[in-house]
Write a protein that holds these residues in place. Structure first.
Motif, short mmCIF file in Angstrom:
data_model
loop_
_atom_site.label_atom_id
_atom_site.label_comp_id
_atom_site.label_asym_id
_atom_site.label_seq_id
_atom_site.Cartn_x
_atom_site.Cartn_y
_atom_site.Cartn_z
N UNK A 147 0.78 -1.24 0.00
CA UNK A 147 0.00 0.00 0.00
C UNK A 147 0.80 1.28 0.00
N UNK A 148 2.14 1.19 0.04
CA UNK A 148 2.99 2.39 0.08
C UNK A 148 3.73 2.56 -1.24
N UNK A 149 3.78 3.81 -1.71
CA UNK A 149 4.43 4.08 -2.99
C UNK A 149 5.93 3.82 -2.91
N UNK A 150 6.48 3.26 -4.00
CA UNK A 150 7.92 2.98 -4.06
C UNK A 150 8.38 2.96 -5.52
N UNK A 151 9.52 3.61 -5.76
CA UNK A 151 10.18 3.53 -7.06
C UNK A 151 11.29 2.48 -6.94
N UNK A 152 11.31 1.52 -7.87
CA UNK A 152 12.35 0.48 -7.87
C UNK A 152 13.11 0.53 -9.18
N UNK A 153 14.44 0.57 -9.10
CA UNK A 153 15.29 0.37 -10.26
C UNK A 153 16.03 -0.94 -10.02
N UNK A 154 15.91 -1.87 -10.96
CA UNK A 154 16.48 -3.22 -10.76
C UNK A 154 17.34 -3.61 -11.94
N UNK A 155 18.56 -4.08 -11.66
CA UNK A 155 19.50 -4.47 -12.70
C UNK A 155 19.24 -5.92 -13.12
N UNK A 156 19.63 -6.22 -14.37
CA UNK A 156 19.47 -7.57 -14.93
C UNK A 156 20.82 -8.11 -15.35
N UNK A 157 21.28 -9.15 -14.65
CA UNK A 157 22.60 -9.73 -14.94
C UNK A 157 22.63 -10.41 -16.31
N UNK A 158 21.47 -10.85 -16.78
CA UNK A 158 21.40 -11.56 -18.06
C UNK A 158 21.81 -10.67 -19.24
N UNK A 159 21.72 -9.36 -19.07
CA UNK A 159 22.05 -8.42 -20.16
C UNK A 159 23.50 -7.96 -20.00
N UNK A 160 24.41 -8.56 -20.77
CA UNK A 160 25.86 -8.25 -20.74
C UNK A 160 26.37 -8.18 -19.30
N UNK A 161 26.04 -9.20 -18.51
CA UNK A 161 26.55 -9.29 -17.14
C UNK A 161 26.12 -8.16 -16.23
N UNK A 162 24.94 -7.56 -16.53
CA UNK A 162 24.45 -6.46 -15.70
C UNK A 162 25.40 -5.28 -15.68
N UNK A 163 26.19 -5.14 -16.74
CA UNK A 163 27.22 -4.09 -16.74
C UNK A 163 26.61 -2.69 -16.78
N UNK A 164 27.30 -1.76 -16.10
CA UNK A 164 26.80 -0.39 -15.96
C UNK A 164 27.30 0.46 -17.13
N UNK A 165 26.40 0.81 -18.01
CA UNK A 165 26.71 1.71 -19.12
C UNK A 165 25.93 3.01 -18.97
N UNK A 166 25.89 3.79 -20.04
CA UNK A 166 25.22 5.10 -19.99
C UNK A 166 23.73 4.99 -19.69
N UNK A 167 23.09 3.95 -20.25
CA UNK A 167 21.64 3.79 -20.05
C UNK A 167 21.34 3.45 -18.58
N UNK A 168 22.18 2.60 -17.97
CA UNK A 168 21.98 2.26 -16.56
C UNK A 168 22.07 3.52 -15.70
N UNK A 169 23.13 4.32 -15.92
CA UNK A 169 23.30 5.56 -15.16
C UNK A 169 22.17 6.54 -15.37
N UNK A 170 21.73 6.65 -16.63
CA UNK A 170 20.65 7.60 -16.96
C UNK A 170 19.31 7.17 -16.35
N UNK A 171 19.02 5.88 -16.39
CA UNK A 171 17.75 5.40 -15.80
C UNK A 171 17.74 5.59 -14.29
N UNK A 172 18.88 5.35 -13.65
CA UNK A 172 18.96 5.57 -12.20
C UNK A 172 18.76 7.05 -11.89
N UNK A 173 19.45 7.91 -12.66
CA UNK A 173 19.34 9.36 -12.45
C UNK A 173 17.89 9.84 -12.63
#
Length: 281
Positions: free
Chosen positions: A119-145
């Motif tokens: 019942x409580x609002x929450x924003x979740x950002x979740x990484x996926x290891x299946x996609x190039x080992x969950x590596x952090x690229x520009x899209x990962x940083x931008x989505x988190x931001x």
């Protein structure tokens, strides 16, 4: 007597009459090697009911476990990686991205969504290891931001679920810039007095550990997760010494003060909800 002696030798079932188990019906625990029925595994939050091993899962499963009735609105779904360096190892980076998208059904190594948890609002950002080992690229940083901006704008707590091998080498310095970018955004979230929960899952390593994964108001982890910066093999070869038992597991990291607590995935939703309720009040 036929009861004790086989009269007809060989298997006599015709090919047409043979029945095969559908794909995806059974799984195997990587730890105890016992067979797991997919429906039972899903009901048990993807935790082995024999040895309590937490199987690696992606954003689809975490959203299913955490969001009420698996209802959420996906945020920034269409962001995809460019190729600013025209990187090419044994195949072009653009080709590698297209292959990973086709194989996983994901746009990049992270998904973000907003919904309710008990019942409580929450924003979740979740990484996926299946996609190039969950590596952090520009899209990962931008989505988190952008997820942090959304949290600040709507005054909603933010949960980051990390599962990554570290920075994406194909984006070089552009990838490393995401460490500073996400850390700066988290500072703004802190100034706005909005809770940030960091959940570290197996594995969380490299530049992800060195930035947003360790910056939570509370840092929590799943049991037995690999958490560290460099891998144990690299450290062992560098210092020329044997490493302690359980080195870089979540239990070891907790013992040395880098985590607040370890939580079983089956109790995760209740624990997170209790923390959010406490912070909101």
């Amino acid at each position: 007597m036929a009861w004790f002696k086989r009269e007809n030798k060989g298997i006599i079932t015709t090919t047409e009459e043979k029945k095969e188990a559908p794909d995806g019906l059974w799984n195997k625990c990587p730890n105890c090697k016992k067979p797991l029925h997919q429906a039972e595994l899903q009901e048990n939050k993807y935790v082995c009911h024999y040895c309590d091993y937490h199987l690696r899962v992606g954003s689809k499963e975490y959203f299913e476990v955490l969001f009420d009735n698996n209802e959420f609105k996906e945020l920034f779904a269409n962001l995809t990686s460019g190729d600013p360096l025209k990187f090419n190892d044994n195949k072009p980076y653009t080709e590698r991205i297209i292959e990973s998208q086709a194989k996983t059904g994901l746009k990049d190594a992270i998904r973000a969504g907003v919904g309710k948890i008990e019942g409580q609002d929450l924003v979740i950002a979740c990484m996926d290891f299946a996609f190039i080992g969950g590596s952090m690229g520009s899209v990962v940083g931008e989505k988190i931001a952008r997820s942090i901006d959304y949290s600040i704008k709507h005054k909603i707590p933010f949960l980051m679920i990390s599962k990554s091998g570290g920075a994406r080498m194909m984006e070089a310095a552009f990838s490393l810039m995401q460490m500073a970018k996400t850390s700066a955004k988290l500072a703004l979230l802190s100034q706005a007095k909005i809770p940030y929960i960091s959940l570290l899952t197996d594995p969380t390593t490299g530049g992800v550990t060195a930035s947003y994964a360790m910056l939570g108001d509370i840092n929590i982890a799943e049991p037995g997760a690999l958490i560290g910066f460099a891998g144990p093999r690299v450290i062992k070869e560098t210092i020329k010494k044997d490493l302690p038992k359980g080195f870089q597991t979540s239990e070891f990291v907790l013992e040395h003060g880098f985590l607040d607590f370890i939580v079983d995935r089956r109790a995760m939703k209740a624990k997170l909800s209790a923390f959010i309720k406490m912070m909101n009040n």
